[in-house]
Motif scaffolding. Structure first.
Motif, PDB file in Angstrom:
ATOM      1  N   ARG A 120      30.852  -3.552 -13.611  1.00 56.07           N
ATOM      2  CA  ARG A 120      29.729  -3.493 -12.186  1.00 56.07           C
ATOM      3  C   ARG A 120      29.605  -2.756 -11.383  1.00 56.07           C
ATOM      4  NH1 ARG A 120      27.439  -8.891 -12.254  1.00 56.07           N
ATOM      5  NH2 ARG A 120      26.201  -8.764 -10.271  1.00 56.07           N
ATOM      6  N   PRO A 121      29.773  -1.059 -12.476  1.00 51.31           N
ATOM      7  CA  PRO A 121      29.950   0.044 -11.345  1.00 51.31           C
ATOM      8  C   PRO A 121      28.544  -0.039 -10.570  1.00 51.31           C
ATOM      9  CG  PRO A 121      29.129   0.356 -13.291  1.00 51.31           C
ATOM     10  CD  PRO A 121      29.991  -0.797 -13.694  1.00 51.31           C
ATOM     11  N   GLY A 122      27.272  -0.442 -11.293  1.00 50.10           N
ATOM     12  CA  GLY A 122      26.043   0.149  -9.584  1.00 50.10           C
ATOM     13  C   GLY A 122      25.415  -1.032  -9.061  1.00 50.10           C
ATOM     14  N   VAL A 123      26.164  -2.403  -9.210  1.00 49.94           N
ATOM     15  CA  VAL A 123      25.989  -3.004  -8.230  1.00 49.94           C
ATOM     16  C   VAL A 123      25.894  -2.743  -6.998  1.00 49.94           C
ATOM     17  CG1 VAL A 123      25.978  -5.975  -7.609  1.00 49.94           C
ATOM     18  CG2 VAL A 123      26.136  -5.275  -9.873  1.00 49.94           C
ATOM     19  N   GLY A 124      25.062  -3.377  -5.731  1.00 47.59           N
ATOM     20  CA  GLY A 124      25.292  -3.134  -4.646  1.00 47.59           C
ATOM     21  C   GLY A 124      24.773  -1.236  -4.070  1.00 47.59           C
ATOM     22  N   LEU A 125      24.939  -1.367  -5.308  1.00 47.53           N
ATOM     23  CA  LEU A 125      24.620   0.734  -4.781  1.00 47.53           C
ATOM     24  C   LEU A 125      22.936   0.684  -3.844  1.00 47.53           C
ATOM     25  CD1 LEU A 125      26.421   2.855  -7.282  1.00 47.53           C
ATOM     26  CD2 LEU A 125      27.028   2.341  -5.006  1.00 47.53           C
ATOM     27  N   ASN A 126      22.304   0.615  -3.922  1.00 46.77           N
ATOM     28  CA  ASN A 126      20.804   0.272  -4.205  1.00 46.77           C
ATOM     29  C   ASN A 126      20.149   1.329  -3.948  1.00 46.77           C
ATOM     30  OD1 ASN A 126      20.320  -2.511  -4.164  1.00 46.77           O
ATOM     31  ND2 ASN A 126      22.158  -2.401  -1.997  1.00 46.77           N
ATOM     32  N   MET A 127      20.941   2.545  -4.471  1.00 43.68           N
ATOM     33  CA  MET A 127      20.318   3.240  -4.738  1.00 43.68           C
ATOM     34  C   MET A 127      19.224   4.371  -5.196  1.00 43.68           C
ATOM     35  SD  MET A 127      24.345   5.363  -6.848  1.00 43.68           S
ATOM     36  CE  MET A 127      23.438   7.246  -6.819  1.00 43.68           C
ATOM     37  N   SER A 128      18.950   5.079  -4.281  1.00 43.42           N
ATOM     38  CA  SER A 128      17.627   6.264  -4.487  1.00 43.42           C
ATOM     39  C   SER A 128      17.455   7.216  -5.388  1.00 43.42           C
ATOM     40  CB  SER A 128      16.960   6.867  -3.080  1.00 43.42           C
ATOM     41  OG  SER A 128      17.792   7.589  -2.045  1.00 43.42           O
ATOM     42  N   PHE A 129      16.712   7.620  -5.958  1.00 44.16           N
ATOM     43  CA  PHE A 129      16.575   8.951  -7.256  1.00 44.16           C
ATOM     44  C   PHE A 129      15.425   9.735  -6.821  1.00 44.16           C
ATOM     45  CE2 PHE A 129      15.640   4.985  -9.008  1.00 44.16           C
ATOM     46  CZ  PHE A 129      14.297   5.559  -9.953  1.00 44.16           C
ATOM     47  N   ASP A 130      15.473  10.784  -7.316  1.00 44.53           N
ATOM     48  CA  ASP A 130      14.320  11.600  -7.590  1.00 44.53           C
ATOM     49  C   ASP A 130      14.038  12.388  -8.282  1.00 44.53           C
ATOM     50  OD1 ASP A 130      12.455  14.170  -6.439  1.00 44.53           O
ATOM     51  OD2 ASP A 130      14.121  15.718  -6.131  1.00 44.53           O
ATOM     52  N   GLU A 131      13.062  12.109  -8.225  1.00 42.09           N
ATOM     53  CA  GLU A 131      12.659  11.620 -10.633  1.00 42.09           C
ATOM     54  C   GLU A 131      12.394  13.501 -10.281  1.00 42.09           C
ATOM     55  OE1 GLU A 131       9.206   9.958 -11.501  1.00 42.09           O
ATOM     56  OE2 GLU A 131       9.506   7.854  -9.858  1.00 42.09           O
ATOM     57  N   ALA A 132      12.447  14.292 -10.060  1.00 41.54           N
ATOM     58  CA  ALA A 132      12.492  15.930 -10.418  1.00 41.54           C
ATOM     59  C   ALA A 132      13.720  16.490 -10.956  1.00 41.54           C
ATOM     60  CB  ALA A 132      12.106  16.252  -9.068  1.00 41.54           C
TER      61      ALA A 132
END
Length: 501
Positions: A120-132
């Motif tokens: 579960r490496p992505g759980v809890g990150l709640n990361m935002s991202f730049d679609e560009a």
């Protein structure tokens, strides 16, 4: 003192006599590739801004190799299939190859899916991202076609030569199979064309031999660029995902491929030692395509039949991408975890089945895995946001190295397994070569000597290495017992390949 079957490429027999003297380390390709990688890491750490501009060195080396890959694959596949003598044998080999590749791909996809759900490496990150950041990747994914129809259409080139111009390996493979079938149906009338294509393949191998002198420079440029451009991101929050992927690839290689290798009668670690040069080149360039011709030559010299190598290696570069399969399932679920998307078990199963198809035909060059992942996510855009691909764009270069290495090892194991399965493996030669990897002289094998051409018309149907009688231009050089009679002359300057001192 036994000698083994025909050598690779020019089909020269193994010379009798003691094993060749061990070369000093500085005369081995892997030594200079290691030097290039070490210098690249040092320059990337000390001069990151300058190192970030060194990618062109790696790209130049890869482009030099790719110039001859398409014609090499075409010639080798045609000669290999036509050399089987009839379409029934070719069909049986192709069927077993696809069955094996499909089974291993399913296992790789499943392992990636299970591991990412456990770690579960992505759980809890709640990361935002730049679609560009992912705009170019998404655009390429949209161009690759959608679903089964898009995949099938992609396998057929617009014209006979467009496949070679565009460097589409799967299209070249389709053309090669069609031409090989046509030449097989022509019988003796097609043998001249087969010999001409065999000669052309040796010319291509000669070009590859020259290009390989630039491998250390390509490894230097690729590693310097990677460290200089992305080195700081290793310590970011994405490091755990990268670690999860590396661990999964290692487990797949050691456990799955290790078991498969053992069942086929050879040791995985000895095979890795045999292909260490190729592994280091791939590590430096992040491209498994850069060593495709060398892999074909080395595995054939190790005892795999030419017809098997000629079909399985090129096919494996499109249909047996284990590292890419692991990356795709792990990347998709990581994006879902990092963006808080809920993906049910049944949706994950559906994703696995879809990726079983979409992973086929992914090129062996750096960055292809990311595009293939984006194309797969597009089909599940209502569950996993496609723009989330931007989360892993920055670290894809690091991931591509692990993907390419896993793909390469998987294809090496697969070729020997299929050769054993179809009776096209000289097990004595393989055992000797794995125990004595320096007995293969790649410089000699990648060279072309037209010595056998004077005897082409005198050849008759002798036995092949596995004891089966085949009326082919390649296999008829044996005397039926699996060893080639000594004929002196032109063979005298051929470096020993499969001898046992």
């Amino acid at each position: 003192m036994p000698t083994f079957g025909r050598a690779a490429t020019a089909r020269k027999g193994a010379a009798s006599g003691p094993a060749p003297a061990k070369k000093p380390i500085y005369r081995h390709l892997y030594f200079w590739v290691l030097v290039g990688i070490a210098l690249g890491i040092a320059v990337g750490l000390l001069f990151p801004t300058w190192a970030a501009e060194m990618r062109w060195l790696a790209d130049l080396f890869i482009k030099l190799v790719k110039v001859v890959i398409a014609p090499t694959i075409f010639c080798t596949v045609v000669v290999g299939i036509a050399g089987l003598g009839n379409l029934a044998k070719a069909g049986g080999l192709a069927l077993r190859t696809l069955v094996y590749f499909t089974a291993l791909t399913v296992i790789a996809l499943a392992i990636g899916l299970v591991t990412v759900n456990i770690m579960r490496p992505g759980v809890g990150l709640n990361m935002s991202f730049d679609e560009a950041d992912a705009a170019d990747t998404i655009a390429k994914a949209e161009e690759s076609g959608e679903g089964f129809s898009g995949f099938v259409l992609h396998t057929i080139p617009d014209s006979f030569f467009s496949a070679f111009v565009d460097g589409q390996l799967i299209q070249v493979l389709v053309l090669a199979i069609l031409v090989a079938c046509a030449l097989t149906m022509l019988g003796k009338r097609g043998q001249a064309a087969v010999r001409a294509l065999d000669t052309m393949s040796h010319v291509m191998f000669g070009v590859i031999k020259i290009v390989m002198y630039a491998a250390p420079i390509g490894a230097f440029g690729g590693m310097a660029f990677t460290i200089g451009e992305y080195g700081g991101q290793v310590l970011s929050s994405l490091a755990y995902f990268m670690l999860s992927f590396y661990v999964t690839c290692v487990l797949f290689i050691l456990v799955v491929l290790g078991i498969v290798s053992r069942m086929a009668g050879f040791g995985l670690f000895k095979l890795l030692r045999l292909i260490r040069d190729e592994l280091l080149i791939v590590l430096g360039t992040s491209s498994s395509e850069s060593v495709l011709p060398r892999m074909m030559t080395k595995l054939e010299a190790a005892g795999a039949k030419k017809s098997v190598v000629g079909l399985t290696i090129p096919t494996g570069y499109s249909f047996n991408l284990d590292g890419t399969a692991i990356y795709m399932t792990m990347g998709a679920i990581f994006i879902a975890q990092a963006t808080g998307s809920d993906v049910s078990v049944w949706t994950q199963v559906g994703l696995l089945l879809f990726m079983l198809l979409s992973s086929k035909g992914a090129a062996g060059v750096s960055g292809a895995g990311l595009v293939t992942l984006a194309a797969s996510l597009a089909a599940f855009g209502d569950v996993i946001p496609l723009a989330g691909i931007a989360l892993i764009v920055g670290i894809d270069r690091f991931m591509s190295e692990a993907r390419a290495l896993t793909n390469l090892i998987g294809n090496a194991v697969g070729t020997l397994v299929i050769a054993r399965w179809t009776g096209g493996l000289d097990r004595d030669r393989l055992k000797h070569v794995l125990d004595n990897p320096n007995s293969i002289d790649m410089d000699a094998l990648m060279s072309f000597d037209d010595g056998p051409s004077d005897k082409e018309e005198d050849r008759s149907g002798g036995g092949s290495r596995d004891g089966s009688a085949e009326d082919t231009a390649e296999d008829s050089e044996t005397d039926g017992s699996g060893t080639r009679p000594s004929d002196g002359g032109a063979d005298g300057d051929r470096a020993p390949v499969g001898t046992r001192g």
